[in-house]
Scaffold this active site. Structure first.
Site, PDB file in Angstrom:
ATOM      1  N   ARG A  92      -9.964   7.307   4.114  1.00 32.13           N
ATOM      2  CA  ARG A  92      -9.351   6.264   3.518  1.00 32.13           C
ATOM      3  C   ARG A  92      -8.930   6.539   2.187  1.00 32.13           C
ATOM      4  O   ARG A  92      -7.878   6.019   1.483  1.00 32.13           O
ATOM      5  CB  ARG A  92     -10.352   4.857   3.574  1.00 32.13           C
ATOM      6  CG  ARG A  92     -10.398   4.405   4.948  1.00 32.13           C
ATOM      7  CD  ARG A  92     -11.374   3.256   4.877  1.00 32.13           C
ATOM      8  NE  ARG A  92     -10.695   2.012   4.357  1.00 32.13           N
ATOM      9  CZ  ARG A  92     -11.671   0.938   3.959  1.00 32.13           C
ATOM     10  NH1 ARG A  92     -13.076   0.951   4.412  1.00 32.13           N
ATOM     11  NH2 ARG A  92     -11.126   0.093   3.368  1.00 32.13           N
ATOM     12  N   ARG A  98     -22.411  -0.597   1.843  1.00 33.63           N
ATOM     13  CA  ARG A  98     -21.828  -1.763   2.408  1.00 33.63           C
ATOM     14  C   ARG A  98     -22.294  -2.188   3.866  1.00 33.63           C
ATOM     15  O   ARG A  98     -22.126  -1.447   4.678  1.00 33.63           O
ATOM     16  CB  ARG A  98     -20.488  -1.822   2.357  1.00 33.63           C
ATOM     17  CG  ARG A  98     -20.027  -3.215   2.533  1.00 33.63           C
ATOM     18  CD  ARG A  98     -18.472  -3.249   1.876  1.00 33.63           C
ATOM     19  NE  ARG A  98     -17.362  -2.748   2.380  1.00 33.63           N
ATOM     20  CZ  ARG A  98     -16.090  -2.881   2.149  1.00 33.63           C
ATOM     21  NH1 ARG A  98     -15.699  -3.765   1.375  1.00 33.63           N
ATOM     22  NH2 ARG A  98     -15.145  -2.190   2.789  1.00 33.63           N
ATOM     23  N   ARG A 119       0.907  -1.219  -0.021  1.00 32.78           N
ATOM     24  CA  ARG A 119       0.069   0.178  -0.052  1.00 32.78           C
ATOM     25  C   ARG A 119       0.762   1.296  -0.186  1.00 32.78           C
ATOM     26  O   ARG A 119       0.248   2.459  -0.179  1.00 32.78           O
ATOM     27  CB  ARG A 119      -0.824  -0.160   1.258  1.00 32.78           C
ATOM     28  CG  ARG A 119      -2.348  -0.395   1.044  1.00 32.78           C
ATOM     29  CD  ARG A 119      -2.868  -0.095   2.343  1.00 32.78           C
ATOM     30  NE  ARG A 119      -4.555  -0.305   2.231  1.00 32.78           N
ATOM     31  CZ  ARG A 119      -5.177  -1.374   2.435  1.00 32.78           C
ATOM     32  NH1 ARG A 119      -4.746  -2.483   2.245  1.00 32.78           N
ATOM     33  NH2 ARG A 119      -6.503  -1.098   2.575  1.00 32.78           N
TER      34      ARG A 119
HETATM   35  P1  AMP Z   1      -8.571  -3.692   3.553  1.00 33.92           P
HETATM   36  O1  AMP Z   1      -9.586  -4.518   4.191  1.00 33.92           O
HETATM   37  O2  AMP Z   1      -7.773  -4.117   2.348  1.00 33.92           O
HETATM   38  O3  AMP Z   1      -9.384  -2.319   3.174  1.00 33.92           O
HETATM   39  O4  AMP Z   1      -7.973  -3.178   5.004  1.00 33.92           O
HETATM   40  C1  AMP Z   1      -8.646  -2.534   6.199  1.00 33.92           C
HETATM   41  C2  AMP Z   1      -7.480  -1.761   7.016  1.00 33.92           C
HETATM   42  O5  AMP Z   1      -6.490  -3.016   7.434  1.00 33.92           O
HETATM   43  C3  AMP Z   1      -6.894  -0.715   6.404  1.00 33.92           C
HETATM   44  O6  AMP Z   1      -7.659   0.407   6.454  1.00 33.92           O
HETATM   45  C4  AMP Z   1      -5.942  -0.459   7.126  1.00 33.92           C
HETATM   46  O7  AMP Z   1      -5.971   0.058   8.252  1.00 33.92           O
HETATM   47  C5  AMP Z   1      -5.320  -2.018   7.383  1.00 33.92           C
HETATM   48  N1  AMP Z   1      -4.384  -2.492   6.292  1.00 33.92           N
HETATM   49  C6  AMP Z   1      -4.519  -3.514   5.302  1.00 33.92           C
HETATM   50  N2  AMP Z   1      -3.476  -3.752   4.606  1.00 33.92           N
HETATM   51  C7  AMP Z   1      -2.499  -2.797   5.066  1.00 33.92           C
HETATM   52  C8  AMP Z   1      -1.189  -2.378   4.612  1.00 33.92           C
HETATM   53  N3  AMP Z   1      -0.476  -3.107   3.585  1.00 33.92           N
HETATM   54  N4  AMP Z   1      -0.409  -1.565   5.126  1.00 33.92           N
HETATM   55  C9  AMP Z   1      -1.025  -0.675   6.513  1.00 33.92           C
HETATM   56  N5  AMP Z   1      -2.280  -1.154   6.807  1.00 33.92           N
HETATM   57  C10 AMP Z   1      -2.980  -2.261   6.135  1.00 33.92           C
END
Ligand code: AMP
Length: 225
Positions: free
Chosen positions: A173, A130, A96
């Site tokens: 986000r 959602r 990310r």
């Molecule tokens: P997601 O389900 O991929 O939207 O991830 C949900 C949350 O997990 C994000 O808003 C971040 O807080 C954390 N997160 C997921 N992947 C990462 C990453 N590669 N680096 C840092 N935080 C992450």
């Protein structure tokens, strides 16, 4: 001849709710490789109150912030060493940031980078509708509505809005996505690795385009033009 012993190391980039999780899962099933999602790994740590990092991870996630790279890099490095990853894996949610992308270059040999493109306006509309249940079943009040907007059709559990889908964190986000991830999109584009897919099409069409590109690439690698 085809020498890549781990031919399916792929990552899928895209903004939140671009459908990257769904697509990564479908591609993983297609090629019988594991689906790795840092969001899922971190949600599990957050929910496991006996985990030493649970409270810290919760604090970052519930505020729509990225979890520190050092921790996420460590979790990913351990996961991709798993025996089930011997032919590769399909990963979403990582990298990310540029720092994570550079780390991944040192820990893996990525074969495919897909970017699922969706505009900010569509993202906001998708996020605000959602709903999830505690078992992770996901619905959308407009696109895939449950019979009753507060009950999961699959398991009967109450539906709720994830903290990070609430309006106050959605914009944050998206801002984080653009601030951090636009640079890694450029990083992979400049290496000639980025394959861009229109994520505003039907799920089946997005899936078809991803798999089609992979199959074409594999055919040319084995010499079947
Ligand atoms: P997601 O389900 O991929 O939207 O991830 C949900 C949350 O997990 C994000 O808003 C971040 O807080 C954390 N997160 C997921 N992947 C990462 C990453 N590669 N680096 C840092 N935080 C992450």
């Amino acid at each position: 001849m085809f020498k890549n012993e781990k031919p399916f190391e792929l990552i899928v980039l895209g903004p939140p709710v671009s459908g990257k999780g769904t697509q990564t899962e479908l591609v993983a099933k297609t090629f019988s490789i594991p689906h790795i999602s840092t969001g899922v790994i971190l949600h599990a740590i957050k929910s496991d109150t006996s985990h030493p990092m649970s409270a810290e991870v919760r604090d970052y996630m519930d505020n729509g912030k990225l979890v520190p790279t050092e921790l996420v890099n460590k979790l990913v490095a351990e996961r991709i060493k798993g025996e089930d990853c011997k032919f590769g894996y399909a990963m979403d949610g990582f990298p990310r940031t540029l720092e994570q992308a550079q780390f991944l270059d040192s820990a893996a040999d990525i074969d495919y980078v897909f970017l699922i493109k969706v505009t900010d306006e569509i993202i906001i509309e998708r996020m605000s509708g959602r709903r999830v249940c505690k078992n992770g079943h996901t619905w959308h009040l407009k696109y895939s509505p449950p019979k009753n907007p507060t009950i999961c059709d699959t398991c009967g559990e109450p539906l709720f809005q994830r903290d990070d889908d609430k309006p106050e964190t959605v914009q944050s986000r998206l801002d984080i996505y653009h601030r951090e991830t636009d640079s890694i999109v450029e990083y992979y584009r400049s290496k000639g690795m980025l394959k861009e897919i229109d994520g505003e099409q039907h799920i089946e069409e997005v899936y078809y385009q991803i798999v089609r590109q992979m199959v074409d690439d594999l055919r040319s690698k084995v010499g079947w033009k």
